[in-house]
Design an enzyme around this catalytic site. Structure first.
Site, PDB file in Angstrom:
ATOM      1  N   CYS A  75       0.862  -1.188   0.000  1.00  0.00           N
ATOM      2  CA  CYS A  75       0.000   0.000   0.000  1.00  0.00           C
ATOM      3  C   CYS A  75       0.890   1.227   0.000  1.00  0.00           C
ATOM      4  O   CYS A  75       2.070   1.140  -0.371  1.00  0.00           O
ATOM      5  CB  CYS A  75      -0.977  -0.023   1.186  1.00  0.00           C
ATOM      6  SG  CYS A  75      -0.179   0.025   2.813  1.00  0.00           S
ATOM      7  N   ASN A 101       2.311   1.510   4.357  1.00  0.00           N
ATOM      8  CA  ASN A 101       2.632   0.236   5.043  1.00  0.00           C
ATOM      9  C   ASN A 101       2.325   0.313   6.545  1.00  0.00           C
ATOM     10  O   ASN A 101       2.984  -0.329   7.353  1.00  0.00           O
ATOM     11  CB  ASN A 101       4.103  -0.184   4.805  1.00  0.00           C
ATOM     12  CG  ASN A 101       4.420  -1.630   5.195  1.00  0.00           C
ATOM     13  OD1 ASN A 101       5.538  -1.931   5.595  1.00  0.00           O
ATOM     14  ND2 ASN A 101       3.463  -2.530   5.086  1.00  0.00           N
ATOM     15  N   CYS A 152      -1.359   0.825   7.378  1.00  0.00           N
ATOM     16  CA  CYS A 152      -2.800   0.547   7.509  1.00  0.00           C
ATOM     17  C   CYS A 152      -3.195  -0.707   6.715  1.00  0.00           C
ATOM     18  O   CYS A 152      -3.405  -1.776   7.286  1.00  0.00           O
ATOM     19  CB  CYS A 152      -3.641   1.741   7.059  1.00  0.00           C
ATOM     20  SG  CYS A 152      -3.352   3.247   8.024  1.00  0.00           S
ATOM     21  N   ARG A 153      -3.281  -0.567   5.391  1.00  0.00           N
ATOM     22  CA  ARG A 153      -3.886  -1.656   4.611  1.00  0.00           C
ATOM     23  C   ARG A 153      -2.985  -2.861   4.416  1.00  0.00           C
ATOM     24  O   ARG A 153      -3.409  -4.013   4.654  1.00  0.00           O
ATOM     25  CB  ARG A 153      -4.321  -1.117   3.236  1.00  0.00           C
ATOM     26  CG  ARG A 153      -5.470  -0.131   3.310  1.00  0.00           C
ATOM     27  CD  ARG A 153      -5.614   0.642   2.023  1.00  0.00           C
ATOM     28  NE  ARG A 153      -4.483   1.540   1.806  1.00  0.00           N
ATOM     29  CZ  ARG A 153      -4.275   2.249   0.704  1.00  0.00           C
ATOM     30  NH1 ARG A 153      -5.130   2.131  -0.307  1.00  0.00           N
ATOM     31  NH2 ARG A 153      -3.239   3.055   0.604  1.00  0.00           N
ATOM     32  N   SER A 154      -1.730  -2.639   3.971  1.00  0.00           N
ATOM     33  CA  SER A 154      -0.909  -3.821   3.646  1.00  0.00           C
ATOM     34  C   SER A 154      -0.481  -4.625   4.877  1.00  0.00           C
ATOM     35  O   SER A 154      -0.445  -5.857   4.803  1.00  0.00           O
ATOM     36  CB  SER A 154       0.283  -3.460   2.752  1.00  0.00           C
ATOM     37  OG  SER A 154       1.173  -2.580   3.372  1.00  0.00           O
ATOM     38  N   ASP A 177      -7.923   3.839   0.839  1.00  0.00           N
ATOM     39  CA  ASP A 177      -7.023   4.382   1.862  1.00  0.00           C
ATOM     40  C   ASP A 177      -7.843   4.906   3.047  1.00  0.00           C
ATOM     41  O   ASP A 177      -8.635   5.834   2.885  1.00  0.00           O
ATOM     42  CB  ASP A 177      -6.222   5.510   1.209  1.00  0.00           C
ATOM     43  CG  ASP A 177      -5.219   6.146   2.141  1.00  0.00           C
ATOM     44  OD1 ASP A 177      -5.252   5.867   3.354  1.00  0.00           O
ATOM     45  OD2 ASP A 177      -4.402   6.939   1.634  1.00  0.00           O
TER      46      ASP A 177
HETATM   47  P1  4NP Z   1      -1.777   2.779   4.077  1.00  0.00           P
HETATM   48  O1  4NP Z   1      -2.424   4.142   4.649  1.00  0.00           O
HETATM   49  O2  4NP Z   1      -1.248   3.117   2.710  1.00  0.00           O
HETATM   50  O3  4NP Z   1      -2.919   1.844   4.055  1.00  0.00           O
HETATM   51  O4  4NP Z   1      -0.688   2.390   5.060  1.00  0.00           O
HETATM   52  C1  4NP Z   1      -1.730   5.351   4.665  1.00  0.00           C
HETATM   53  C2  4NP Z   1      -0.841   5.616   5.685  1.00  0.00           C
HETATM   54  C3  4NP Z   1      -0.174   6.826   5.719  1.00  0.00           C
HETATM   55  C4  4NP Z   1      -0.394   7.765   4.712  1.00  0.00           C
HETATM   56  C5  4NP Z   1      -1.275   7.473   3.681  1.00  0.00           C
HETATM   57  C6  4NP Z   1      -1.948   6.270   3.648  1.00  0.00           C
HETATM   58  N1  4NP Z   1       0.277   9.017   4.745  1.00  0.00           N
HETATM   59  O5  4NP Z   1      -0.001   9.842   3.868  1.00  0.00           O
HETATM   60  O6  4NP Z   1       1.101   9.243   5.640  1.00  0.00           O
END
Ligand code: 4NP
Length: 163
Positions: free
Chosen positions: A13, A16, A18-20, A130
């Site tokens: 993602c 790294n 939240c989702r992955s 996201d």
């Molecule tokens: P992820 O979520 O891609 O599912 O881990 C996010 C975590 C942090 C950010 C964006 C999405 N960020 O912009 O910091």
């Protein structure tokens, strides 16, 4: 992938956190429950570098813990070119992640680079949205999609690899 080597699955993602990592933890739990741990190498990574070395987001951990998944030991890392040599399936949470990965993909990558939910064959959705700027409901929706995706991905890989 050579015969007998573990099947490498990398979930990707943006951050790294939240989702992955959720996909890594949920898929690993499904694999362990099926007694197939030795057949797989499972990991996750992010296309961005803002959270390197950090554990998953507290909201992600809270939602996962409530459904019995343990993400506590996971730490964020960035996807790197060597991942294309270590993993057979590189599975992106959304189209932006997939585009970033396509730019990193070396010529002749023999594995599958795709959206996670498309590789899983999920009819209901293609992307795991996201949740970072969202509320608890968005994190629950992420878990719902990832649980369905992980279940179907494992079934698809078992059929494909005869395990
Ligand atoms: P992820 O979520 O891609 O599912 O881990 C996010 C975590 C942090 C950010 C964006 C999405 N960020 O912009 O910091």
């Amino acid at each position: 992938m050579s015969a007998g080597a573990p099947i490498g699955v990398l979930f990707v993602c943006l951050g790294n956190i939240c989702r992955s990592p959720t996909a890594e933890g949920v898929f690993a739990a499904r694999v362990a429950a099926a007694g197939l741990g030795p057949h797989f190498r499972i990991d996750s990574a992010g296309t961005g570098d803002w959270h390197l070395g950090k554990p998953p987001d507290p909201r992600t951990r809270r939602a996962a813990t409530a459904r019995g998944y343990d993400l506590e030991t996971l730490r964020a890392r960035r996807v790197e070119p060597a991942d294309f040599h270590r993993f057979d399936y590189i599975l992106a949470m959304d189209s932006a992640n997939l585009r970033d990965l396509e730019r990193l993909r070396p010529a002749g990558f023999p594995g599958r680079l795709d959206l996670f939910l498309r590789a899983a064959g999920l009819a209901a959705a293609l992307e795991v949205p996201d949740p970072y700027g969202g509320d608890a409901g968005h994190f629950e929706q992420v878990l719902d999609l990832i649980e369905q995706g992980a279940e179907q991905l494992l079934a698809a890989l078992r059929a494909r690899h005869g395990i």
